[in-house]
Scaffold this active site. Structure first.
Site: not given
Ligand code: GLA
Length: 389
Positions: A39, A42, A128, A132-133, A166, A178, A230
């Site tokens: 997590e 990426d 939400g 990853s919708s 995005e 994602d 984030y």
């Molecule tokens: C979200 C982002 C991803 C990744 C995760 C955390 O899902 O879209 O790119 O950074 O958070 O691992």
């Protein structure tokens, strides 16, 4: 988790006929995902190990003349239209339509002749919830537009384009995980992705054979400043890499971590770096165990990942911590929050015959704390984006 009535592909096709008349030329599906481990690695050029969910977004579509796009969404009940001016520059279409317009924009920007189209969208991927919708929507729309226009773009190059929609059109600074998961995953496998060069290995993740299941728990935690937090984590990682004189935190070897930490003078930054560097190693260790067929043994790595997100990266919230603790207390082999954080879902690796008991234990713990009842779902790794007919 909420499921609308009827098969999602049928709903998309029926929606198309209702709104536009006639039959769609085709239907394209893209799944949601969970991340097994890795997590916030990426965008640090590191490693991730997501797998696709059996929940999907489906786009039924056909071509229409000119640079015009008409999009109906089952979820909002709205139909939106946009034209060439709206995709000339990022940000002109907002709301959910931005994910569709963003894909048209990114394709055009990459030099493709995107056909005008009418699209009808239905989805079982909850919005939400950190599943990853948005990547599912982008990837299904991308596949539809490519096919309708007879355009060539190999699967391994699609994630970057959807990510650009995005990042630039919608304006969310997310990494490559994602879209890669949604497009490149295979049924029965987790996707071991090196986010630096985008090479992948499909790692068998045969839960059935091991008598195991993955329980996905939707924490239903209200999003608390998730976007700003984030972006702040990402910035802090990039600043740390610069301070350490490496291209990305992926370049800090785990056995050099302590030495690297002494070169950073801020305690918060040190903790952020420790999460990323140890998390990359946990992905590698998980992959090694799965390659050796030792699925049961990955549990402690999942839990260690959660602790690292909670204490070092500071992206968990009371609801997800409660879900993880209750799942572990009820016998889960490992549990962790999955996705960007500040809510979203928790995944728990459980013995298949204990999945229900673990789900019940989490609900009981939630009730004691007065949290909204969580959604639960048992999942197996599903295929990535595909054309349906
Ligand atoms: C979200 C982002 C991803 C990744 C995760 C955390 O899902 O879209 O790119 O950074 O958070 O691992």
């Amino acid at each position: 988790m909420t499921h609308l009535n009827g098969d999602v592909a049928e709903r998309a096709a029926a929606g198309f006929t209702d709104k536009y008349g006639g039959r769609a030329t085709g239907r394209w599906a893209a799944p949601g995902r969970v991340n097994l481990i890795g997590e916030h690695t990426d965008y640090n050029d590191g490693f991730v190990l997501p797998f696709a969910l059996p929940l999907r977004t489906v786009v039924a579509a056909d071509r229409q003349d000119g640079d015009n796009w008409t999009v109906w969404s089952e979820l909002s009940g709205e139909t939106i239209t946009f034209g060439a001016d709206d995709v000339a520059e990022p940000g002109r279409v907002t709301g959910w339509g931005a994910y569709v317009a963003g894909v048209v924009w990114a394709l055009r920007e990459a030099g493709h002749q995107v056909p005008g189209a009418r699209l009808a969208i239905a989805s079982d991927v909850p919005l939400g919830s950190g599943l990853s919708s948005s990547a599912a929507l982008e990837s299904a729309v991308l596949a539809a537009l490519l096919d309708l226009g007879g355009l060539e773009l190999p699967a391994e190059r699609r994630p970057r384009l959807a990510q650009r929609a995005e990042n630039v059109y919608v304006g969310a600074p997310t990494g490559i995980m994602d879209q890669s998961a949604v497009i490149r995953c295979r049924a029965g496998h987790a996707l071991f992705l090196d986010c630096r060069d985008e090479s992948v290995e499909h790692i068998p993740f045969d839960l059935d054979a091991a008598g195991l299941a993955v329980l996905v728990i939707d924490s239903r935690a209200p999003h608390r400043h998730a976007d700003g937090e984030y972006a702040a984590r990402r910035q802090s990682c990039e600043a740390a890499a610069e301070a350490l004189g490496v291209p990305a935190l992926r370049d800090v070897a785990v056995d050099q971590l302590d030495a690297a930490l002494t070169r950073l003078d801020d305690e918060v930054t040190r903790r952020r770096v420790r999460h990323v560097v140890t998390e990359d190693q946990r992905v590698l260790d998980t992959v090694a165990l799965l390659r050796a067929g030792r699925v049961r043994d990955i549990g402690p790595l999942l839990t260690a990942s959660h602790v690292s997100m909670r204490d070092d990266f500071e992206i968990t919230v009371p609801e997800v911590d409660t879900a993880v603790e209750a799942a572990l207390a009820a016998g889960a082999l490992g549990a962790r929050m999955t996705g960007g954080g500040f809510g979203g879902c928790v995944l728990a690796l459980v013995k298949a015959d204990q999945a229900e008991a673990v789900a019940t234990a989490v609900k009981t713990a939630y009730a004691k704390q007065g949290f909204t009842t969580p959604g639960t779902l048992t999942v197996l790794p599903a295929p990535g984006a595909t054309r349906l007919n």
